[in-house]
Design a protein around this motif. Structure first.
Motif, PDB file in Angstrom:
ATOM      1  N   SER A 113       0.759  -1.196  -0.101  1.00  0.00           N
ATOM      2  CA  SER A 113       0.078   0.009   0.044  1.00  0.00           C
ATOM      3  C   SER A 113       0.950   1.165   0.046  1.00  0.00           C
ATOM      4  O   SER A 113       2.028   1.335   0.590  1.00  0.00           O
ATOM      5  CB  SER A 113      -0.926   0.024   1.237  1.00  0.00           C
ATOM      6  OG  SER A 113      -0.190   0.153   2.487  1.00  0.00           O
ATOM      7  N   PHE A 114       0.442   2.173  -0.864  1.00  0.00           N
ATOM      8  CA  PHE A 114       1.190   3.431  -0.845  1.00  0.00           C
ATOM      9  C   PHE A 114      -0.014   4.746  -0.439  1.00  0.00           C
ATOM     10  O   PHE A 114      -0.918   4.676  -1.151  1.00  0.00           O
ATOM     11  CB  PHE A 114       1.726   3.607  -2.354  1.00  0.00           C
ATOM     12  CG  PHE A 114       2.090   5.052  -2.368  1.00  0.00           C
ATOM     13  CD1 PHE A 114       3.711   5.317  -2.176  1.00  0.00           C
ATOM     14  CD2 PHE A 114       1.411   6.119  -3.062  1.00  0.00           C
ATOM     15  CE1 PHE A 114       3.873   6.789  -2.631  1.00  0.00           C
ATOM     16  CE2 PHE A 114       1.870   7.427  -3.256  1.00  0.00           C
ATOM     17  CZ  PHE A 114       3.128   7.694  -2.998  1.00  0.00           C
ATOM     18  N   ASN A 115       0.466   5.544   0.313  1.00  0.00           N
ATOM     19  CA  ASN A 115      -0.474   6.740   0.707  1.00  0.00           C
ATOM     20  C   ASN A 115       0.589   8.128   0.411  1.00  0.00           C
ATOM     21  O   ASN A 115       1.488   7.995   1.225  1.00  0.00           O
ATOM     22  CB  ASN A 115      -0.953   6.700   1.990  1.00  0.00           C
ATOM     23  CG  ASN A 115      -2.067   5.591   1.989  1.00  0.00           C
ATOM     24  OD1 ASN A 115      -2.875   5.665   1.291  1.00  0.00           O
ATOM     25  ND2 ASN A 115      -1.577   4.687   2.971  1.00  0.00           N
ATOM     26  N   GLY A 116       0.074   9.058  -0.382  1.00  0.00           N
ATOM     27  CA  GLY A 116       1.153  10.143  -0.678  1.00  0.00           C
ATOM     28  C   GLY A 116       0.279  11.328  -0.892  1.00  0.00           C
ATOM     29  O   GLY A 116      -0.818  11.608  -1.088  1.00  0.00           O
ATOM     30  N   ASN A 117       1.017  12.372  -0.512  1.00  0.00           N
ATOM     31  CA  ASN A 117       0.423  13.738  -0.386  1.00  0.00           C
ATOM     32  C   ASN A 117       1.403  14.654  -1.025  1.00  0.00           C
ATOM     33  O   ASN A 117       2.714  14.731  -0.600  1.00  0.00           O
ATOM     34  CB  ASN A 117       0.154  14.414   0.943  1.00  0.00           C
ATOM     35  CG  ASN A 117      -0.230  15.797   0.819  1.00  0.00           C
ATOM     36  OD1 ASN A 117       0.234  16.490   1.107  1.00  0.00           O
ATOM     37  ND2 ASN A 117      -1.668  15.772   0.501  1.00  0.00           N
ATOM     38  N   TYR A 118       1.008  15.620  -1.934  1.00  0.00           N
ATOM     39  CA  TYR A 118       1.831  16.609  -2.390  1.00  0.00           C
ATOM     40  C   TYR A 118       1.095  17.987  -1.806  1.00  0.00           C
ATOM     41  O   TYR A 118      -0.216  18.134  -2.413  1.00  0.00           O
ATOM     42  CB  TYR A 118       1.936  16.744  -4.037  1.00  0.00           C
ATOM     43  CG  TYR A 118       2.345  17.810  -4.572  1.00  0.00           C
ATOM     44  CD1 TYR A 118       3.566  18.428  -4.457  1.00  0.00           C
ATOM     45  CD2 TYR A 118       1.373  18.850  -5.300  1.00  0.00           C
ATOM     46  CE1 TYR A 118       4.088  19.702  -4.994  1.00  0.00           C
ATOM     47  CE2 TYR A 118       1.675  20.073  -5.623  1.00  0.00           C
ATOM     48  CZ  TYR A 118       3.065  20.316  -5.636  1.00  0.00           C
ATOM     49  OH  TYR A 118       3.397  21.842  -5.905  1.00  0.00           O
ATOM     50  N   THR A 119       1.563  18.971  -1.274  1.00  0.00           N
ATOM     51  CA  THR A 119       0.747  20.121  -0.721  1.00  0.00           C
ATOM     52  C   THR A 119       1.380  21.274  -1.561  1.00  0.00           C
ATOM     53  O   THR A 119       2.561  21.642  -1.578  1.00  0.00           O
ATOM     54  CB  THR A 119       1.128  20.359   0.714  1.00  0.00           C
ATOM     55  OG1 THR A 119       0.652  19.438   1.407  1.00  0.00           O
ATOM     56  CG2 THR A 119       0.373  21.630   1.300  1.00  0.00           C
ATOM     57  N   ARG A 120       0.491  21.672  -2.541  1.00  0.00           N
ATOM     58  CA  ARG A 120       0.850  22.596  -3.492  1.00  0.00           C
ATOM     59  C   ARG A 120       1.155  24.042  -2.597  1.00  0.00           C
ATOM     60  O   ARG A 120       2.070  24.828  -2.876  1.00  0.00           O
ATOM     61  CB  ARG A 120      -0.319  22.879  -4.482  1.00  0.00           C
ATOM     62  CG  ARG A 120       0.170  23.953  -5.799  1.00  0.00           C
ATOM     63  CD  ARG A 120      -0.693  23.958  -6.694  1.00  0.00           C
ATOM     64  NE  ARG A 120      -1.947  24.665  -6.444  1.00  0.00           N
ATOM     65  CZ  ARG A 120      -2.193  25.946  -6.102  1.00  0.00           C
ATOM     66  NH1 ARG A 120      -1.107  26.805  -6.366  1.00  0.00           N
ATOM     67  NH2 ARG A 120      -3.134  26.663  -5.638  1.00  0.00           N
ATOM     68  N   SER A 121       0.147  24.236  -1.813  1.00  0.00           N
ATOM     69  CA  SER A 121       0.170  25.605  -1.046  1.00  0.00           C
ATOM     70  C   SER A 121      -0.577  25.323   0.136  1.00  0.00           C
ATOM     71  O   SER A 121      -1.429  24.592   0.313  1.00  0.00           O
ATOM     72  CB  SER A 121      -0.435  26.601  -1.762  1.00  0.00           C
ATOM     73  OG  SER A 121      -0.858  27.945  -0.908  1.00  0.00           O
ATOM     74  N   SER A 122      -0.020  25.802   1.447  1.00  0.00           N
ATOM     75  CA  SER A 122      -0.606  26.012   2.657  1.00  0.00           C
ATOM     76  C   SER A 122      -0.435  27.186   3.069  1.00  0.00           C
ATOM     77  O   SER A 122       0.795  27.726   3.764  1.00  0.00           O
ATOM     78  CB  SER A 122      -0.134  24.798   3.405  1.00  0.00           C
ATOM     79  OG  SER A 122      -0.723  24.812   4.855  1.00  0.00           O
ATOM     80  N   THR A 123      -1.285  28.144   3.243  1.00  0.00           N
ATOM     81  CA  THR A 123      -0.986  29.642   3.687  1.00  0.00           C
ATOM     82  C   THR A 123      -1.647  30.085   4.945  1.00  0.00           C
ATOM     83  O   THR A 123      -2.772  29.059   5.438  1.00  0.00           O
ATOM     84  CB  THR A 123      -1.768  30.776   2.707  1.00  0.00           C
ATOM     85  OG1 THR A 123      -2.942  30.375   2.393  1.00  0.00           O
ATOM     86  CG2 THR A 123      -1.015  30.614   1.262  1.00  0.00           C
ATOM     87  N   PHE A 124      -1.353  30.690   6.010  1.00  0.00           N
ATOM     88  CA  PHE A 124      -1.824  31.073   7.182  1.00  0.00           C
ATOM     89  C   PHE A 124      -1.835  32.772   7.422  1.00  0.00           C
ATOM     90  O   PHE A 124      -0.745  32.956   7.131  1.00  0.00           O
ATOM     91  CB  PHE A 124      -0.984  30.424   8.093  1.00  0.00           C
ATOM     92  CG  PHE A 124      -1.154  31.095   9.562  1.00  0.00           C
ATOM     93  CD1 PHE A 124      -2.187  30.923  10.259  1.00  0.00           C
ATOM     94  CD2 PHE A 124      -0.037  31.747  10.196  1.00  0.00           C
ATOM     95  CE1 PHE A 124      -2.300  31.375  11.626  1.00  0.00           C
ATOM     96  CE2 PHE A 124      -0.132  32.362  11.379  1.00  0.00           C
ATOM     97  CZ  PHE A 124      -1.383  32.042  12.281  1.00  0.00           C
TER      98      PHE A 124
END
Length: 186
Positions: A113-124
């Protein structure tokens, strides 16, 4: 999003999902630098009662911000619902299962199993008028305030291969968290 179950590869499935989430009036704590900037950007006679300025609690004897926390609270940002959080990226999941027949007189099966994430942007943004900080893949820069206390890497994934032999499972987890350089190094 999309789900893939190709007929030419039995036991395989994958999903890919794009997300874009924006939360207005989020419960956040402004960064210390944001409070200092908000207080000193426009000094007037009314600054003494400005919430940004009253959050800066100095030592009454030295005027400094350091010392015993019971006597010198420093810069005490409070929770407000004046913040904005926004994030977007892609989640990918893939699974593959296959029976291997008998190994050592036990039914054998492999599962990967593979679980992945690419976060393009995360602003605060701590409050209206505050700097809108890009926090994806960066450590610091005022991104570690309130609900944004967790570091948000640009790339992260988990891979878990499992070999099942009868009633016994042998499994390994590989977790990758992408680099998060200090904001000052950017």
């Amino acid at each position: 999003g999309a789900v893939l179950r190709p007929s030419f590869l039995p036991g395989f499935n994958a999903t890919i999902d794009y997300y874009h989430i924006e939360i207005k009036d989020a419960i956040t704590v402004p960064s210390a630098q944001s409070l200092i900037d908000a207080c000193f950007a426009n000094i007037t006679a009314s600054s003494a009662t400005d919430p940004a300025c009253t959050s800066i609690r100095r030592n009454t004897l030295t005027g400094g911000l350091s010392g015993d926390p019971t006597e010198v609270p420093g810069i005490a940002g409070n929770l407000t619902n004046a913040g904005t959080l926004e994030t977007s990226g892609i989640d990918v999941t893939a699974n593959y299962r296959r029976n291997l027949g008998d190994i050592m007189n036990s039914p054998a099966r492999i599962n990967i199993s593979f679980n992945g994430n690419y976060t393009r942007s995360s602003t605060f943004q701590g409050f209206e008028g505050d700097v809108n900080r890009e926090c994806s893949g960066i450590y610091g820069n005022g991104c570690l305030s309130g609900p944004a206390l967790n570091i948000q890497p640009k790339y992260s994934f988990n891979v878990r291969p499992t070999l099942s032999l009868g009633k016994v499972d042998l499994s390994v987890l590989w977790r990758y968290i992408g680099a998060n350089p200090d904001a000052e190094d950017q």
